[in-house]
Write a protein that holds these residues in place. Structure first.
Motif, PDB file in Angstrom:
ATOM      1  N   SER A 194       0.934  12.349  12.541  1.00  0.00           N
ATOM      2  CA  SER A 194       0.886  13.887  12.282  1.00  0.00           C
ATOM      3  C   SER A 194       1.364  14.138  10.729  1.00  0.00           C
ATOM      4  O   SER A 194       2.047  14.601   9.779  1.00  0.00           O
ATOM      5  CB  SER A 194       1.644  14.778  13.515  1.00  0.00           C
ATOM      6  N   LEU A 195       2.283  12.596  10.373  1.00  0.00           N
ATOM      7  CA  LEU A 195       3.184  12.535   9.433  1.00  0.00           C
ATOM      8  C   LEU A 195       2.385  11.798   8.032  1.00  0.00           C
ATOM      9  O   LEU A 195       1.971  11.276   7.956  1.00  0.00           O
ATOM     10  CB  LEU A 195       4.524  11.592   9.118  1.00  0.00           C
ATOM     11  N   ALA A 196       2.142  13.552   7.102  1.00  0.00           N
ATOM     12  CA  ALA A 196       1.023  13.325   6.533  1.00  0.00           C
ATOM     13  C   ALA A 196       1.708  12.012   5.705  1.00  0.00           C
ATOM     14  O   ALA A 196       0.762  11.439   4.646  1.00  0.00           O
ATOM     15  CB  ALA A 196       1.093  15.012   5.506  1.00  0.00           C
ATOM     16  N   ILE A 197       2.606  12.263   5.294  1.00  0.00           N
ATOM     17  CA  ILE A 197       3.038  10.656   4.090  1.00  0.00           C
ATOM     18  C   ILE A 197       3.055   9.476   4.199  1.00  0.00           C
ATOM     19  O   ILE A 197       2.143   8.526   4.118  1.00  0.00           O
ATOM     20  CB  ILE A 197       4.209  11.014   3.713  1.00  0.00           C
ATOM     21  N   ILE A 198       2.911   8.756   5.978  1.00  0.00           N
ATOM     22  CA  ILE A 198       2.696   7.779   6.615  1.00  0.00           C
ATOM     23  C   ILE A 198       0.523   8.018   6.713  1.00  0.00           C
ATOM     24  O   ILE A 198       0.490   7.351   6.434  1.00  0.00           O
ATOM     25  CB  ILE A 198       2.780   7.454   7.933  1.00  0.00           C
ATOM     26  N   GLN A 199       0.072   9.077   7.214  1.00  0.00           N
ATOM     27  CA  GLN A 199      -1.107   9.122   7.073  1.00  0.00           C
ATOM     28  C   GLN A 199      -1.869   9.031   5.875  1.00  0.00           C
ATOM     29  O   GLN A 199      -2.815   8.459   5.736  1.00  0.00           O
ATOM     30  CB  GLN A 199      -1.297  10.477   7.881  1.00  0.00           C
ATOM     31  N   ARG A 200      -1.421   8.850   4.659  1.00  0.00           N
ATOM     32  CA  ARG A 200      -2.327   9.342   3.322  1.00  0.00           C
ATOM     33  C   ARG A 200      -1.968   7.628   3.016  1.00  0.00           C
ATOM     34  O   ARG A 200      -2.645   7.535   2.251  1.00  0.00           O
ATOM     35  CB  ARG A 200      -1.111  10.705   2.433  1.00  0.00           C
ATOM     36  N   SER A 201      -0.689   7.326   3.220  1.00  0.00           N
ATOM     37  CA  SER A 201      -1.108   6.060   2.945  1.00  0.00           C
ATOM     38  C   SER A 201      -1.337   5.654   3.078  1.00  0.00           C
ATOM     39  O   SER A 201      -1.920   4.147   2.816  1.00  0.00           O
ATOM     40  CB  SER A 201       0.772   5.276   2.082  1.00  0.00           C
ATOM     41  N   CYS A 202      -1.804   4.964   5.089  1.00  0.00           N
ATOM     42  CA  CYS A 202      -2.356   4.449   5.595  1.00  0.00           C
ATOM     43  C   CYS A 202      -3.815   4.454   4.994  1.00  0.00           C
ATOM     44  O   CYS A 202      -4.860   3.362   5.154  1.00  0.00           O
ATOM     45  CB  CYS A 202      -2.413   4.804   6.522  1.00  0.00           C
ATOM     46  N   ALA A 203      -3.997   5.529   4.269  1.00  0.00           N
ATOM     47  CA  ALA A 203      -5.855   6.286   5.046  1.00  0.00           C
ATOM     48  C   ALA A 203      -5.929   5.234   2.972  1.00  0.00           C
ATOM     49  O   ALA A 203      -7.001   4.525   2.522  1.00  0.00           O
ATOM     50  CB  ALA A 203      -6.342   7.007   4.648  1.00  0.00           C
ATOM     51  N   VAL A 204      -5.299   5.314   2.317  1.00  0.00           N
ATOM     52  CA  VAL A 204      -4.896   4.432   0.527  1.00  0.00           C
ATOM     53  C   VAL A 204      -4.847   3.651   0.965  1.00  0.00           C
ATOM     54  O   VAL A 204      -5.944   2.345   0.329  1.00  0.00           O
ATOM     55  CB  VAL A 204      -3.900   5.255   0.114  1.00  0.00           C
ATOM     56  N   TYR A 205      -4.177   2.402   2.101  1.00  0.00           N
ATOM     57  CA  TYR A 205      -4.463   1.584   1.193  1.00  0.00           C
ATOM     58  C   TYR A 205      -5.927   0.957   2.483  1.00  0.00           C
ATOM     59  O   TYR A 205      -6.133  -0.469   1.890  1.00  0.00           O
ATOM     60  CB  TYR A 205      -3.012   1.034   2.874  1.00  0.00           C
ATOM     61  N   ILE A 206      -6.697   1.779   3.094  1.00  0.00           N
ATOM     62  CA  ILE A 206      -7.337   1.192   4.096  1.00  0.00           C
ATOM     63  C   ILE A 206      -8.111   1.572   3.601  1.00  0.00           C
ATOM     64  O   ILE A 206      -9.406   0.213   2.277  1.00  0.00           O
ATOM     65  CB  ILE A 206      -7.630   2.163   4.995  1.00  0.00           C
ATOM     66  N   ASP A 207      -8.837   2.800   2.075  1.00  0.00           N
ATOM     67  CA  ASP A 207      -9.557   2.517   1.071  1.00  0.00           C
ATOM     68  C   ASP A 207      -9.420   2.318   0.043  1.00  0.00           C
ATOM     69  O   ASP A 207     -10.977   1.280  -0.416  1.00  0.00           O
ATOM     70  CB  ASP A 207      -9.355   3.944   0.346  1.00  0.00           C
ATOM     71  N   VAL A 208      -8.276   1.674  -0.624  1.00  0.00           N
ATOM     72  CA  VAL A 208      -8.279   0.238  -1.436  1.00  0.00           C
ATOM     73  C   VAL A 208      -8.744  -1.091  -1.561  1.00  0.00           C
ATOM     74  O   VAL A 208      -9.489  -1.286  -1.403  1.00  0.00           O
ATOM     75  CB  VAL A 208      -6.507   0.452  -1.844  1.00  0.00           C
ATOM     76  N   MET A 209      -8.520  -1.263   0.039  1.00  0.00           N
ATOM     77  CA  MET A 209      -7.956  -2.430   0.352  1.00  0.00           C
ATOM     78  C   MET A 209      -9.764  -3.194   0.698  1.00  0.00           C
ATOM     79  O   MET A 209     -10.463  -3.917   0.711  1.00  0.00           O
ATOM     80  CB  MET A 209      -7.967  -3.133   2.314  1.00  0.00           C
ATOM     81  N   ARG A 210     -10.595  -1.723   0.839  1.00  0.00           N
ATOM     82  CA  ARG A 210     -12.123  -1.826   1.203  1.00  0.00           C
ATOM     83  C   ARG A 210     -13.013  -1.529   0.161  1.00  0.00           C
ATOM     84  O   ARG A 210     -13.994  -1.986  -0.146  1.00  0.00           O
ATOM     85  CB  ARG A 210     -12.652  -0.858   2.628  1.00  0.00           C
TER      86      ARG A 210
END
Lengths: 339, 245
Positions: A159-175
């Motif tokens: 539920s921590l927005a900043i962690i959630q966003r950075s994980c999502a961005v990392y995954i999207d960039v890597m993919r």
């Protein structure tokens, strides 16, 4: 019911129903027969297998010093023993219970055997090669990528927005980036960013790049597993007084990983094959050593033999991995197997 | 008798304006079996889920075993309540990756920190009372619905709760499996357990309940003693529907 005649009749009905079908059947059979015979003829008489048979130690160990080859040999022998033991060994008892730990221990064991230390002669990583290096790259990257991927998947659900966003961005960039670019980054750019005295060897850099890349894909597979778990499972754990961490470790993750396992197997087999990309970047793993053998004047032009041999070796290793994964799936779902 | 649960003026709304709970006040006394009945969407599940913090209330005062669970309660209070209140769900919610025995001993070992051996002995003892001791090493998917629900009851009992909440425990069962679960609940009531039971089972309500509470549109509309049920209009209407709707 007599299978013999009826099967023959069915074949006859399906393949020779009318003259046209008969003609097609005959032509296809003739083509297949011709292809099989000429392939076999080439394999036995046409091909020159010396490029394989004279270089078996190179395919297996690369340019590892000859007097130290027993070390990678021992590691591969251990892996094969462990594979056979897992697939064919006893289905219960202390051996079975020890297997998961032994498998995990194989990774540091392989690193130590190859690199040296602990009384073993240190061998620099540029001398590692062949199938040994392929397996080591796969094992180390996989073992690093799995926890990283799980963390990313969990991070994406917090539920921590900043962690959630950075994980999502990392995954999207890597993919969104091709693997070869990440590997280039690992080989060429990481050294530039690191301070002079901290020098990572090429194998470690490759492992890091593979792990960082693969973690994004694993994260998505694990997320699929996490989403497959109904909310009521968490509720049931909560009303029993389990803490959120306990719920995650004891209830949610075991089920999510089981659901994600087929997809994760896919990633593991893909990883093994993708390690061949490192041949372009100068590591002499299985494909790399083959390319340098093909550059040897003695074996010039023996592409077909080498690539057929390579295909065979990769097929064998991937099949072993697939069998192990199927075995693991079976182990993890006793309620269906025991039914 | 001491009230185990005290609720005064509970209000709970879900986003879209309609109140799931609308000024609900009630007491559940120690050792009492309170059956909650009412049509779907009347708020009875929401009510029972507030008693262990699965739903939070918006207004009103709620106290479970002396621990306040008002709108501003925190996670610690909920966990203190949950350690003393067991719950059984409509869909059993057993953990499919654990054996029956592990399902039951998970919380005693991990939450109450009891030794494994002791927790397992207690689990076998409870399973024997439930008549399913021979299923201990199986997995949930290998059991019938009725057996799974009895395991779920056992799992809750293994924590020695002071109050048991049942949220439509027989609604997901085949008709021929309902009786075995109701029998287990009956013997629990006989042992003096404080129970709140949301159910449509009229026979169980008449026979086991100390009081029957009817809800409609988030409100408590009637509270009856079992022997007065025949005079109740709502009871008669339910009976004419065959006890199910």
């Amino acid at each position: 019911m007599q299978p013999g005649p009826s099967a023959f009749k069915r074949l006859k009905r399906q393949l020779l129903a009318n003259p046209l079908d008969g003609l097609i059947t005959v032509v296809v059979l003739a083509l297949l027969g011709w292809a099989t015979i000429s392939t076999l003829h080439w394999l036995v008489f046409g091909a020159d297998w010396r490029v394989v048979s004279q270089n078996l130690p190179l395919y297996a160990f690369g340019s590892y010093p000859a007097d130290q080859r027993w070390r990678p040999f021992l590691w591969i022998a251990l892996l094969i023993t462990l594979t056979l033991l897992t697939l064919l060994g006893p289905s219960r008892g202390w051996i079975r219970k020890a297997l998961p730990l032994v498998w995990i221990a194989m990774v540091p064991c392989g690193v130590v055997l190859l690199a040296g230390g602990f009384g073993l002669l240190p061998i620099p990583s540029h001398a590692w090669g062949g199938l040994t290096l392929t397996l080591l790259l796969t094992a180390c990257s996989g073992v690093l990528a799995l926890p990283l991927g799980i963390l990313l998947a969990l991070g994406r659900q917090t539920s921590l927005a900043i962690i959630q966003r950075s994980c999502a961005v990392y995954i999207d960039v890597m993919r969104a980036v091709p693997l070869i670019a990440v590997l280039f980054f690992g080989q060429l750019l990481i050294p530039l960013f690191l301070p002079m005295h901290l020098e990572l060897n090429r194998v470690l850099r490759a492992v890091l790049a593979f792990a960082l890349f693969l973690a994004a894909y694993i994260a998505e597979d694990v997320r699929g597993g996490l989403q497959a778990i109904p909310r009521t499972q968490r509720e049931a754990a909560a009303v029993l007084g389990l803490s959120p961490q306990q719920t995650l470790w004891l209830v949610v993750l075991p089920q999510a990983m089981r659901t994600a396992l087929p997809a994760l197997t896919n990633q593991a087999v893909g990883l093994l094959q993708n390690t061949s990309l490192m041949a372009i970047l100068g590591l002499v793993e299985l494909l790399g050593i083959s390319l340098s053998l093909l550059a040897n004047p003695d074996f010039i032009g023996r592409y077909l033999e080498v690539y057929i041999w390579l295909a065979g070796v990769y097929w064998l290793v991937c099949t072993a991995m697939a069998l192990l994964a199927r075995h693991l799936e079976h182990q993890l779902s006793p309620q269906t197997s025991a039914n | 008798m001491m009230p185990a649960i005290k609720a005064a003026g509970l209000v709970k709304s879900f986003g879209h304006g309609q109140r799931a709970l609308d000024d609900v006040s009630l007491h559940v006394y120690s050792g009492e079996v309170l059956v909650v009945m009412g049509p779907s969407g009347s708020g009875k599940s929401t009510l029972i889920r507030t008693f262990n913090g699965l739903e939070s209330i918006d207004e009103g005062h709620l106290e479970v075993l002396g621990i306040p669970l008002d709108a501003d309660h925190d996670e610690r209070q909920i966990r203190r309540v949950r350690r003393r209140v067991g719950m059984v769900f409509q869909q059993f919610n057993l953990f499919p990756h654990l054996s029956i025995l592990d399902n039951i001993t998970l919380a005693p070992i991990r939450v109450q920190r009891r030794p494994r051996k002791e927790a397992e002995n207690r689990a076998i003892e409870l399973l024997t009372q439930m008549g399913i001791a021979e299923q201990a090493s199986k997995y949930p998917a290998q059991l019938s619905g009725g057996q799974q629900q009895r395991v779920a009851i056992t799992r809750a009992l293994a924590l020695n709760p002071e109050v048991m909440l049942f949220d439509e425990p027989t609604s997901a069962l085949d008709p021929e499996r309902v009786k075995e679960v109701l029998d287990a609940m009956r013997s629990l009531a006989k042992d003096g357990m404080t129970m709140v039971v949301v159910t449509h089972e009229m026979g169980f309500a008449r026979e086991v309940a100390d009081r029957v509470l009817f809800m409609d549109e988030g409100r408590v509309v009637e509270v009856s003693q079992p022997d007065q049920l025949d005079k109740s209009k709502r009871w008669q209407r339910m009976a004419s529907w065959g006890g199910q709707h």
